[in-house]
Design a protein around this motif. Sequence first.
Motif, short mmCIF file in Angstrom:
data_model
loop_
_atom_site.label_atom_id
_atom_site.label_comp_id
_atom_site.label_asym_id
_atom_site.label_seq_id
_atom_site.Cartn_x
_atom_site.Cartn_y
_atom_site.Cartn_z
N LYS A 24 0.93 -1.09 0.15
CA LYS A 24 -0.09 -0.11 -0.08
C LYS A 24 0.80 1.17 -0.06
O LYS A 24 1.79 1.22 0.66
CB LYS A 24 -0.83 -0.12 1.26
N ASN A 25 0.28 2.30 -0.60
CA ASN A 25 1.14 3.75 -0.58
C ASN A 25 1.32 4.17 0.66
O ASN A 25 0.53 3.95 1.59
CB ASN A 25 0.37 4.57 -1.63
N ILE A 26 2.46 4.68 0.94
CA ILE A 26 2.92 5.46 2.22
C ILE A 26 2.61 6.92 2.08
O ILE A 26 2.83 7.52 1.09
CB ILE A 26 4.23 4.95 2.47
N TYR A 27 2.07 7.41 3.23
CA TYR A 27 1.75 8.99 3.26
C TYR A 27 2.25 9.51 4.27
O TYR A 27 2.82 8.82 5.23
CB TYR A 27 0.22 9.00 3.36
N THR A 28 2.63 10.75 4.24
CA THR A 28 3.27 11.46 5.42
C THR A 28 2.18 12.62 5.64
O THR A 28 1.68 13.22 4.65
CB THR A 28 4.55 12.02 5.10
N THR A 29 2.21 13.20 7.01
CA THR A 29 1.31 14.29 7.28
C THR A 29 2.05 15.51 7.50
O THR A 29 3.06 15.65 8.13
CB THR A 29 0.40 13.91 8.59
N GLU A 30 1.58 16.32 6.69
CA GLU A 30 2.13 17.83 6.64
C GLU A 30 1.14 18.75 7.74
O GLU A 30 -0.15 18.80 7.15
CB GLU A 30 2.53 18.35 5.38
N TYR A 31 1.48 19.45 8.40
CA TYR A 31 1.02 20.67 9.03
C TYR A 31 1.13 21.97 8.62
O TYR A 31 2.26 22.21 8.17
CB TYR A 31 1.07 20.42 10.57
N GLY A 32 -0.08 22.81 8.64
CA GLY A 32 0.25 24.05 8.07
C GLY A 32 -1.28 24.63 7.70
O GLY A 32 -2.28 24.40 8.29
N LYS A 33 -1.20 25.23 6.48
CA LYS A 33 -2.57 25.88 6.19
C LYS A 33 -2.70 25.57 4.62
O LYS A 33 -1.73 25.94 3.71
CB LYS A 33 -2.78 27.60 6.21
N PHE A 34 -3.72 24.69 4.33
CA PHE A 34 -3.71 24.11 2.99
C PHE A 34 -4.91 24.38 2.32
O PHE A 34 -5.95 24.19 2.98
CB PHE A 34 -3.64 22.85 2.91
#
Length: 471
Positions: free
Chosen positions: A213-223
Motif C-alpha cells: 500500500k502507498n505510504i503517506y506522510t502528514t504535513e501541518y500548516g494551512k492548505f
Amino acid sequence: MSVNYQVLNFDNKYKKSDLCGLNNELTERKGSGNYDLSRTKYNVELVPMYNNNLMSTIYKKLDENNIQYNSNKKDLNLINGAVITSGQDFFKSLGMKFKETDTKYESGEHKGEYIKCCDIRKEEDVPEKVLEFFKDCNEYMCNLVGKENVVNSVIHFDENTPHLHFYFLPVVDKVQRKVFETDSEGKRIMKSHINKDGKETLVPVLKKDENGKNIYTTEYGKFLNSDQFWKDKGGKLSFTKILDDFNEYLQSKGYLLDRGEVGANKEHETKLEHTIKELEAKKDNLIEIIDFNKIDKETQDKLNKVNSEEVLNPSRNFLGQYKEYDVDQLVDYSKDLNKQLILKDNSISKKENRINKLEKEIKELKNNKIIKDKDKIISNQKNIIDKQDKEINHWKGLYEEVSKRLSNTVQYFKMMLERFAKAVYIVMGKEPPEEINTDTFQFHVDNIINKHYHKNKHQENNKDKSDDFEL
C-alpha cells in the motif's frame, strides 16, 4: 399552522474559470437570477470583497494567510459557497412585507398564482429582525469555516425571497502527502509510463509498505483543499451533520424553523421528466383496467360456454319440457351476454390502442426526437453547411496569417511582462520568483499603486493648505 423550513445548500465546485461569471453576478447583478435592480441598493454586505473584486479577494486571502495551494492545478476548487434562506411565510413572521409580481407560477402546488417578491421602497422597509436572522446565520458559517477564510458574505433583497450568499476558502490545517522513492542523493526515482494518447512520459515511483500500500506522510500548516475539508467535516455525512447542527443553533436563537428532510439537497425534476411520469401513470392505469376486463371476458366466455352447452342449445326433447316463453327468455339472456362480450372487446381494443400511442409518445419524449418535415430540415441544413464552407474557406487563409502575427506579438508581450514583473518585485525589495503568478502579482501591483496614489494625494493636500494659509 404552516411549518417553516430552514434552507442551507452548499456548492463546492467553484474553479478559477467560474469566478468571472460569479463576480459579475455578485457585483453587477448579471446572471440567471430574477434581479430587481431598483432594490439592489438595499443588499447588505456582511463580509465585503477587497476592491469589489472576487478574484483579488481570494488571492489576497491566500497570500496574507500563507495558505498553500497548487497553482498549476486547473480544476482546483478555489472557493466553496452556501445559500441560506427560508420560505416567505417565515420572513413575514419577522416583519418582511411581500407584493405580487406580474409573473405566475407555471407548475407546482401554486400553479396559476402570482409570484411574490420583497416589498422594499426605502431602507426602513427592511425589518431589523430579518437582518438579525441573517447576521446569526453568518456568525454560524464563520465559526464553521473560520472567519479568516471568508471571502464574501452578502444578503440579497433584490430577488423574490431574501437570502444570504456566503463564499469561503476551504482551508485545512493538515494534509496527507504521498511518499516517493528516492536515490542516494535524495532525488525522486522516475519510471517510464505510457499515457492514454500513447506517449511515453516519466513519472515518480510511489513508496510502498510491506503490504504493497502507498505510504503517506502528514504535513501541518494551512492548505487549500476542498476534498479534505469535507472529509474532516464527516465525509458523506458532512452535510447531514451540518444541517442538524445548524438547526440546533437556529432553535437556540429562538427561530422556529424545521430541519426538513434528511438529504434535502434534491434535484428538481424537469418539466419533461414530470410529463413522462404522468404519461407512464396513465399507461399503468389503463393496463390495470384492461387486465380486469380480460378477466371479466374470460369469465363471460366460460359462462357463455356453459349456457350454450346446457341451456341454449339443448335437444328438442329437452326443450319440449319448457314453455316457449321460458325458452325466449333464455335466448335473450344469451344475446345479452354476447353483446357484453362484444362491448368489452371493443373497450379493450380502444385502450390497447391508447396504450400504444402513449408508449410511442413516451419514447419520443425520452429520446427527444419529435421531428417533422425531416427532408426539408436536412435540405435547409445542407444549404447552410455549403454556405458556411465557402465562408470558412474565404477566411481560413486570413485567419492563419493573423494567428501567426498574433502569436509572435503574444510571445513578445509575455517576455516584456515577465521582465516588468521581476522589476516590480525588485522595487518591492523581494526576490523575483522563478514562475510569476499573475493573480498574486496583480495584488502586489494594486498595493504599489494605492500607496503611491495616497502618498501623492497627501502631499497635494498639504501643499494646497499651505497656499491657502499664505494667501
